[in-house]
Design an enzyme around this catalytic site. Structure first.
Site, mmCIF file in Angstrom:
data_model
loop_
_atom_site.group_PDB
_atom_site.id
_atom_site.type_symbol
_atom_site.label_atom_id
_atom_site.label_comp_id
_atom_site.label_asym_id
_atom_site.label_seq_id
_atom_site.Cartn_x
_atom_site.Cartn_y
_atom_site.Cartn_z
ATOM 1 N N ASP A 327 32.051 -32.990 42.282
ATOM 2 C CA ASP A 327 30.854 -33.770 42.578
ATOM 3 C C ASP A 327 30.554 -34.709 41.397
ATOM 4 O O ASP A 327 29.977 -34.258 40.426
ATOM 5 C CB ASP A 327 29.671 -32.864 42.912
ATOM 6 C CG ASP A 327 29.561 -31.650 41.991
ATOM 7 O OD1 ASP A 327 30.474 -31.358 41.200
ATOM 8 O OD2 ASP A 327 28.520 -30.983 42.072
ATOM 9 N N GLU A 533 32.293 -29.967 28.750
ATOM 10 C CA GLU A 533 32.717 -29.629 30.111
ATOM 11 C C GLU A 533 33.875 -30.491 30.593
ATOM 12 O O GLU A 533 34.617 -30.102 31.498
ATOM 13 C CB GLU A 533 31.544 -29.757 31.093
ATOM 14 C CG GLU A 533 31.013 -31.163 31.239
ATOM 15 C CD GLU A 533 30.067 -31.331 32.424
ATOM 16 O OE1 GLU A 533 30.052 -30.456 33.306
ATOM 17 O OE2 GLU A 533 29.359 -32.339 32.462
#
Length: 579
Positions: A327, A533
């Protein structure tokens, strides 16, 4: 209880009418109210707000009951419908605890500063010292869910979980599904077997309550899942520990998980050119409204759409893309420059069906381990059907890659789609090579039917392999699951597949990618003091950007992949540690 719920909803509708015009995103009274607070926060902060994170507001735990909080909210002064920021901040402090405070620190019971047998192949002292620092991050990411969530669930969007949890970090204050696989890979490298098992049993508890593992352990994630990797987590732990009781305890949940992914919501039937019917799966959330954790973003994007039905369809597709874990990405978009053209449910994804195939294989293996030969044989046959479907519909021999397949409603008759070769997506994504991962787990399933050399050469020529890792796509769209970002899970799956290939060249390529990925994460850590991340695979030590939130640190799955790669490839004393 039903009467109370109805009364609260009526009360909330009146409050919205009296205050701010926001859409009702859910029939959960707390979530609906928090979404209203989210919208009010954005208006109070004004259009110049650069650090606004809508997720923050739906993560806030209530200090008191919801009706009293709504009443106080409705009593706040307003200027042209906007609450002055000082009044708004006072309200938050008075009626809410901090986001994340309903998770409390819990030192893992099996954490050791330097476990026996830890990364024995890492000989370089500097790299070993850094690896121990990454290992120590597990302590800072370890939590347990507060007892308050269990006793007063109506005040929290956080869901109660029974065991120790490992959160990704930063804004991600709860357990996430597919993140947990790479968290477990890192925990196993850190010899933290009990914590790894606790992670698994937390996810099993979600299946027992909701019928599937949720995207994350929040009430606003109950409408969707994420890539199904629970069986892979169990397999990794079993291979290290030989814990048959773990397998026996988890197998019923894995059978429920499989049923979820082959239900009518996710499964599609496609007839190939020889007239054979195949079943494959897609992502599809059960949601047609703004995602509560990103409602203000979704509502703003929807302004370019004309009708309520178009908006509802967009909300459905964007939530379905969130179920994919990617996403967001041009992979799901008909127009890569327009997020409102997201069409996730029209795509049969390569990686999802690879994961489900492995789930089926794992179930067969686990059933055999506990002596249930009937279930084992059943899932051998089920997996064979999916393998044939992947080969027939998603393999592109001209590209030497597996590719996503776009569904066209014009190709459907009575619920069955007719395969059209032009509907294969010829664009290159890292997901096109995720089936290589099977080489590390069920190698005969690939080498039987595919030319390994063709696939590896295709990867080498694809443009995905960059100096500091594997790019997610070749399209620079500003979305975070596109170029130039590289994500730890994709690095690991492709590296692990290459390392298990038959050719020496493939194994050397795997090690080269792994070394460069570790180096760029090491450089970023030394520069920023954090694990990120995602990384920019074009520039050493640069973390990735793009997407709908600021880059995050912590970071669960990146930590796990670093430790797993160091365990696999080691680090000789004389190997350079800088880019």
């Amino acid at each position: 209880m039903a009467l109370l719920r109805s009364s609260l909803l009526t009360f909330f509708v009146l409050s919205v009418f009296l205050s701010l015009p926001v859409s009702m995103a859910t029939d959960d009274p707390l979530l609906s109210f928090l979404q209203c607070v989210q919208s009010a926060a954005l208006r109070s902060m004004g259009p110049t707000a650069t650090d606004f994170d809508p997720k923050l507001y739906v993560d806030l735990p209530l200090k008191t009951d919801l009706p009293a909080t709504i009443s106080a909210f409705n009593s706040l002064p307003r200027q042209s419908g906007t609450i002055p920021i000082s009044d708004f901040n006072y309200f938050l402090k008075q009626f809410f605890d901090e986001a994340g405070s309903d998770l409390v620190y819990a030192k893992p019971v099996d954490f050791e500063p330097e476990p026996e047998g830890f990364l024995v192949k890492v000989e370089n002292e500097v790299m070993r010292g850094w690896a121990l620092e990454v290992h120590a991050i597990w302590k800072s990411l370890s939590r347990r869910v507060s007892d308050a969530v269990k006793t007063r669930p109506e005040r929290h969007t956080l869901l109660y979980l029974p065991g120790t949890v490992i959160v990704p970090g930063s804004r991600f204050r709860e357990v996430y599904y597919w993140d947990s696989y790479w968290v477990i890979r890192g925990l196993l490298a850190s010899k933290m077997y009990d914590t790894a098992k606790a992670v698994v049993f937390n996810l099993v508890s979600l299946i027992e309550t909701h019928g599937h593992v949720l995207n994350g352990a929040r009430t606003y994630y109950t409408n969707r899942s994420q890539p199904p990797l629970l069986s892979s987590m169990v397999m990794e732990i079993y291979m290290r520990t030989g814990d048959v009781e773990l397998v026996k305890g988890v197998l019923p949940a894995l059978l429920k998980e499989h049923s979820f992914w082959v239900s009518d919501i996710h499964q599609v039937t496609i007839q190939d050119q020889e007239g054979r019917k195949h079943c494959l799966s897609r992502y599809q959330a059960r949601w047609y409204q703004p995602r509560p954790e990103s409602a203000t973003i979704d509502e703003e994007l929807s302004l370019k759409l004309s009708t309520p039905s178009e908006k509802d369809a967009f909300y459905h597709e964007i939530a379905s893309a969130a179920e994919s874990g990617w996403d967001f990405s041009s992979r799901w978009m008909r127009n890569s420059s327009d997020l409102t053209t997201t069409a996730t449910t029209s795509i049969i994804p390569v990686d999802l069906n690879t994961f489900i195939f492995k789930l089926e294989q794992d179930i067969s293996t686990f059933a055999k381990i506990i002596g249930d030969n009937s279930t084992s044989q059943k899932f051998i046959e089920v997996s064979k059907s999916r393998k044939a479907a992947i080969r027939s519909l998603l393999w592109n021999p001209n590209l030497g890659q597996w590719v996503d397949y776009w569904l066209d409603k014009h190709d459907a008759y009575q619920g069955v789609y007719s395969w059209n070769p032009d509907s294969q997506n010829s664009k290159t994504f890292a997901s096109n090579f995720v089936p290589l991962w099977l080489l590390a787990h069920y190698p005969d399933q690939l080498t039987e039917e595919y030319d390994e050399e063709l696939i590896i050469n295709s990867l080498k020529k694809s443009g995905l392999i960059r100096e500091y890792g594997i790019a997610t796509s070749l399209s620079d769209t500003g979305q975070q699951w596109d170029f130039p970002n590289g994500w730890a899970p994709l690095q690991h799956m492709i590296i692990e597949g290459l390392a298990s290939a038959h050719s020496k060249e493939a194994r050397q390529l795997a090690e080269s990618i792994a070394i460069n990925w570790i180096k760029t994460n090491f450089a970023a850590y030394k520069k920023t003091g954090a694990i990120h991340e995602k990384c920019n695979v074009e520039s050493c030590g640069e973390f990735g950007g793009g997407g709908e939130y600021k880059p995050q640190t912590g970071f669960g799955w990146t930590n796990g992949v670093i430790l797993a790669l160091l365990e696999e490839f080691g680090w000789p004393r004389d190997r350079n540690i800088t880019c």
